[in-house]
Enzyme design. Structure first.
Site, mmCIF file in Angstrom:
data_model
loop_
_atom_site.group_PDB
_atom_site.id
_atom_site.type_symbol
_atom_site.label_atom_id
_atom_site.label_comp_id
_atom_site.label_asym_id
_atom_site.label_seq_id
_atom_site.Cartn_x
_atom_site.Cartn_y
_atom_site.Cartn_z
ATOM 1 N N HIS A 84 0.842 -1.195 0.000
ATOM 2 C CA HIS A 84 0.000 0.000 0.000
ATOM 3 C C HIS A 84 0.877 1.245 0.000
ATOM 4 C CE1 HIS A 84 -3.999 -1.723 0.553
ATOM 5 N NE2 HIS A 84 -3.353 -2.700 1.154
ATOM 6 N N TYR A 214 -9.236 5.354 7.120
ATOM 7 C CA TYR A 214 -9.322 5.778 8.518
ATOM 8 C C TYR A 214 -10.361 6.880 8.584
ATOM 9 C CZ TYR A 214 -4.908 3.402 9.679
ATOM 10 O OH TYR A 214 -3.922 2.473 9.897
ATOM 11 N N PRO A 305 -3.908 0.473 18.463
ATOM 12 C CA PRO A 305 -3.601 -0.017 17.112
ATOM 13 C C PRO A 305 -3.760 0.993 15.979
ATOM 14 C CG PRO A 305 -5.664 -0.953 17.912
ATOM 15 C CD PRO A 305 -5.087 -0.183 19.041
ATOM 16 N N LYS A 309 1.506 0.038 14.821
ATOM 17 C CA LYS A 309 2.922 -0.001 15.200
ATOM 18 C C LYS A 309 3.342 -1.211 16.043
ATOM 19 C CE LYS A 309 4.433 3.550 13.145
ATOM 20 N NZ LYS A 309 4.613 3.049 11.800
ATOM 21 N N TYR A 397 4.099 6.707 9.716
ATOM 22 C CA TYR A 397 3.297 5.526 9.383
ATOM 23 C C TYR A 397 4.159 4.467 8.676
ATOM 24 C CZ TYR A 397 -1.083 3.109 8.170
ATOM 25 O OH TYR A 397 -2.113 2.206 8.070
HETATM 26 P P1 RFL Z 1 2.358 -11.558 21.521
HETATM 27 O O1 RFL Z 1 1.956 -11.657 20.064
HETATM 28 O O2 RFL Z 1 1.315 -11.223 22.496
HETATM 29 O O3 RFL Z 1 3.071 -12.923 21.906
HETATM 30 C C1 RFL Z 1 3.369 -13.274 23.254
HETATM 31 C C2 RFL Z 1 3.319 -14.770 23.381
HETATM 32 O O4 RFL Z 1 3.703 -15.150 24.682
HETATM 33 C C3 RFL Z 1 2.843 -16.191 25.120
HETATM 34 N N1 RFL Z 1 2.877 -16.232 26.606
HETATM 35 C C4 RFL Z 1 3.547 -17.180 27.312
HETATM 36 N N2 RFL Z 1 4.268 -18.248 26.944
HETATM 37 C C5 RFL Z 1 4.809 -19.036 27.917
HETATM 38 N N3 RFL Z 1 4.646 -18.781 29.250
HETATM 39 C C6 RFL Z 1 3.931 -17.717 29.662
HETATM 40 N N4 RFL Z 1 3.771 -17.452 30.967
HETATM 41 C C7 RFL Z 1 3.343 -16.858 28.670
HETATM 42 N N5 RFL Z 1 2.570 -15.738 28.741
HETATM 43 C C8 RFL Z 1 2.305 -15.373 27.467
HETATM 44 C C9 RFL Z 1 1.495 -15.813 24.538
HETATM 45 O O5 RFL Z 1 0.607 -16.917 24.458
HETATM 46 C C10 RFL Z 1 1.914 -15.310 23.153
HETATM 47 O O6 RFL Z 1 1.944 -16.348 22.202
HETATM 48 O O7 RFL Z 1 3.511 -10.468 21.701
HETATM 49 P P2 RFL Z 1 4.731 -10.032 20.748
HETATM 50 O O8 RFL Z 1 5.422 -11.234 20.187
HETATM 51 O O9 RFL Z 1 5.475 -9.016 21.507
HETATM 52 O O10 RFL Z 1 3.996 -9.352 19.471
HETATM 53 C C11 RFL Z 1 3.308 -8.132 19.604
HETATM 54 C C12 RFL Z 1 2.142 -8.063 18.613
HETATM 55 O O11 RFL Z 1 1.363 -9.243 18.748
HETATM 56 C C13 RFL Z 1 1.253 -6.826 18.836
HETATM 57 O O12 RFL Z 1 2.029 -5.699 19.144
HETATM 58 C C14 RFL Z 1 0.417 -6.456 17.577
HETATM 59 O O13 RFL Z 1 -0.500 -7.470 17.243
HETATM 60 C C15 RFL Z 1 -0.330 -5.138 17.785
HETATM 61 N N6 RFL Z 1 -1.227 -4.791 16.673
HETATM 62 C C16 RFL Z 1 -0.730 -4.255 15.486
HETATM 63 N N7 RFL Z 1 0.599 -4.098 15.318
HETATM 64 C C17 RFL Z 1 1.089 -3.638 14.118
HETATM 65 O O14 RFL Z 1 2.315 -3.484 13.975
HETATM 66 N N8 RFL Z 1 0.271 -3.357 13.039
HETATM 67 C C18 RFL Z 1 -1.076 -3.494 13.135
HETATM 68 O O15 RFL Z 1 -1.767 -3.298 12.134
HETATM 69 C C19 RFL Z 1 -1.635 -3.928 14.396
HETATM 70 N N9 RFL Z 1 -2.943 -4.102 14.546
HETATM 71 C C20 RFL Z 1 -2.600 -4.999 16.805
HETATM 72 C C21 RFL Z 1 -3.457 -4.628 15.720
HETATM 73 C C22 RFL Z 1 -3.144 -5.579 17.972
HETATM 74 C C23 RFL Z 1 -4.501 -5.752 18.075
HETATM 75 N N10 RFL Z 1 -4.974 -6.354 19.276
HETATM 76 C C24 RFL Z 1 -5.888 -7.431 19.298
HETATM 77 C C25 RFL Z 1 -4.330 -6.072 20.523
HETATM 78 C C26 RFL Z 1 -4.818 -4.799 15.812
HETATM 79 C C27 RFL Z 1 -5.353 -5.334 17.003
HETATM 80 C C28 RFL Z 1 -6.872 -5.458 17.079
HETATM 81 C C1 PHB Z 2 -5.171 -4.371 10.401
HETATM 82 O O1 PHB Z 2 -5.060 -4.630 9.168
HETATM 83 O O2 PHB Z 2 -5.588 -5.202 11.216
HETATM 84 C C2 PHB Z 2 -4.832 -2.999 10.849
HETATM 85 C C3 PHB Z 2 -4.344 -2.073 9.936
HETATM 86 C C4 PHB Z 2 -4.052 -0.787 10.359
HETATM 87 C C5 PHB Z 2 -4.234 -0.446 11.687
HETATM 88 C C6 PHB Z 2 -4.681 -1.376 12.611
HETATM 89 C C7 PHB Z 2 -4.999 -2.662 12.186
HETATM 90 O O3 PHB Z 2 -3.965 0.834 12.083
#
Ligand code: RFL
Ligand code: PHB
Length: 405
Positions: A84, A214, A305, A309, A397
């Site tokens: 994108h 957005y 989110p 980031k 971004y």
């Molecule tokens: P994770 O992915 O939470 O992984 C942590 C892992 O540790 C495990 N765990 C354990 N394992 C063993 N013993 C224990 N005691 C444990 N406790 C926990 C868990 O089961 C899990 O598997 O963290 P990590 O690796 O730091 O990754 C971070 C990302 O997952 C997170 O920052 C992103 O998903 C945030 N996020 C977004 N980030 C982006 O860069 N671009 C996006 O578009 C974006 N969109 C989002 C998002 C997060 C969202 N939610 C649901 C919070 C959209 C949403 C809706």
């Molecule tokens: C997503 O594709 O899930 C997504 C994209 C952009 C955002 C947050 C989530 O700012």
């Protein structure tokens, strides 16, 4: 009785880096370390299937994309990821396009879902013969302040393990155990809670847009993003304490249509295959290191989110951490490890500010007054009218600090 005896047996092992968590941070760290000849074990309390299906982030900054390519994880991303070169910003009933390539001298983002990043990482680690223990319980870390920290866990069959390491990486997300294993009083936390949440859906319907939309709307923020040419992902601002049961599929689609609609544009609808409400929070813990325990990704910091980031910060943290651990363990040079917190926090705070700025510019605070509304609208008008303001959004971004590996 047998159960009690089995539970008491502990097997001992040794590795260089013990990694808690098989999210993107833990898995990528293990992969990067292996490329530099450092052994690790990854322990994860969920199943492999659960980790591969957990719906989360979608967007990768250009630097994250380049890093994944460089370390042999780019093949499927390059074939199936969606590049994108901009976004739509919508407010006051009008949709405006921001062209990132033009504003930043060619930078872009790639929509490559976190589920796919995680699948590729697990496959690569398993193919390389790495040790990943899924479905563990009672994970503990000890002796973090010594040169031989210990990782303990119980495997899926009930056997207790004790692994002596040279360093431990807490990649266990926001609700993990590693951050809380640091001494009370050491950690300082800066945080902000937002008075709203995101309701996210996955729907089997082609995206109704070429770029992400957005949208700031009087009834609340909405975002149209996507997963594949056949699957759309959409988000709605909902009250912080809202319950998913209150949102029928029909209510979700009509709210999305209202908040995303502009004259002449139609939102395509389809079966909703997943829906969930996620809270929004900014949180930064410092330091990210104590002795030989290092925190990375959501274990140390989370962002709302809106700026996309979180995943990118997790990738950047473990890139810095892998470099620091290679210097420490292979070259016996502790300087990069000692500077780990400072190295990460510069990027973390830039992303924290950007995510807060995007969030507060686009969401409706339930206690918002006329003054707050006018500031938001003025800022949005400025972003679409001024090249300097648009460039600020675009360069943050697409990823401000370069990622080095
Ligand atoms: P994770 O992915 O939470 O992984 C942590 C892992 O540790 C495990 N765990 C354990 N394992 C063993 N013993 C224990 N005691 C444990 N406790 C926990 C868990 O089961 C899990 O598997 O963290 P990590 O690796 O730091 O990754 C971070 C990302 O997952 C997170 O920052 C992103 O998903 C945030 N996020 C977004 N980030 C982006 O860069 N671009 C996006 O578009 C974006 N969109 C989002 C998002 C997060 C969202 N939610 C649901 C919070 C959209 C949403 C809706
Ligand atoms: C997503 O594709 O899930 C997504 C994209 C952009 C955002 C947050 C989530 O700012």
């Amino acid at each position: 009785m047998m159960g009690a005896i089995v539970a008491l047996m502990t097997t001992s092992a040794r590795t260089q880096v013990g990694i808690v968590g098989a999210g993107p941070a833990g898995l990528l760290l293990s992969h990067l370390l292996a490329l530099r000849g450092i052994d690790s074990i990854v322990v994860e309390n969920r199943s492999r299937a659960y980790c591969e299906a957990r719906q989360r982030a979608g967007l990768l900054e250009a630097g994250s994309v380049e890093l994944l390519r460089q370390v042999g994880l780019g093949v499927r991303m390059d074939a199936e990821g969606l590049e994108h070169g901009g976004i739509y910003l919508q407010f006051a009933g009008e949709r405006h396009h921001l062209d990132f390539r033009d504003l930043t001298g060619g930078r872009w983002v790639t929509l490559w879902p976190q589920t796919e990043v995680v699948k590729d990482l697990i496959r690569a680690r398993v193919a390389a013969g790495a040790q990943i223990e899924f479905e563990v319980s009672d994970t503990e870390v000890a002796d973090q302040h010594t040169e031989a920290p210990v990782l303990r866990y119980t495997d899926a069959a009930g056997t207790r393990h004790e692994v002596t390491c040279d360093a431990i990486a807490g990649c266990d997300g926001f609700h993990g155990i590693c951050r809380d294993s640091m001494p009370p009083g050491l950690l300082r936390v800066a945080e902000r809670e937002y008075p709203y949440a995101w309701l996210g859906i996955l729907a089997t319907v082609p995206p109704s847009t070429d770029e992400l939309i957005y949208s700031r709307h009087e009834d609340g923020f909405a975002l149209h993003t996507m997963r594949t040419p056949q699957v759309s992902r959409l988000y709605l601002q909902v009250p912080a304490d809202d319950e998913i049961e209150r949102w029928s599929d029909d209510r979700i689609w009509s709210e999305l249509q209202r908040r995303l609609g502009v004259p002449g544009w139609e939102l395509k609808t389809g079966p909703i295959t997943e829906k969930a409400v996620s809270p929004m929070r900014s949180f930064v813990a410092t330091p990210m290191q104590w002795g030989r325990l290092f925190l990375a990704g959501d274990a140390a910091h989370i962002v709302p989110p809106t700026g996309a980031k979180g995943l990118n910060l997790a990738i950047a943290d473990v890139t810095a951490l892998a470099t620091a651990l290679v210097s420490l363990l292979r070259d016996h040079d502790p300087s990069a490890a000692a500077g780990y917190t400072e190295t990460c926090l510069r990027r973390v705070w830039r992303a924290t500010h950007f995510s807060w700025w995007m969030t507060t510019m686009l969401h409706i605070d339930p206690h918002q007054d006329q003054f707050g509304t006018e500031l938001q609208l003025s800022q949005l008008r400025y972003v679409i009218a001024s090249r300097a303001a648009a460039t600020t959004l675009a360069e943050n971004y697409t990823g401000y600090y370069p990622l080095r590996w």
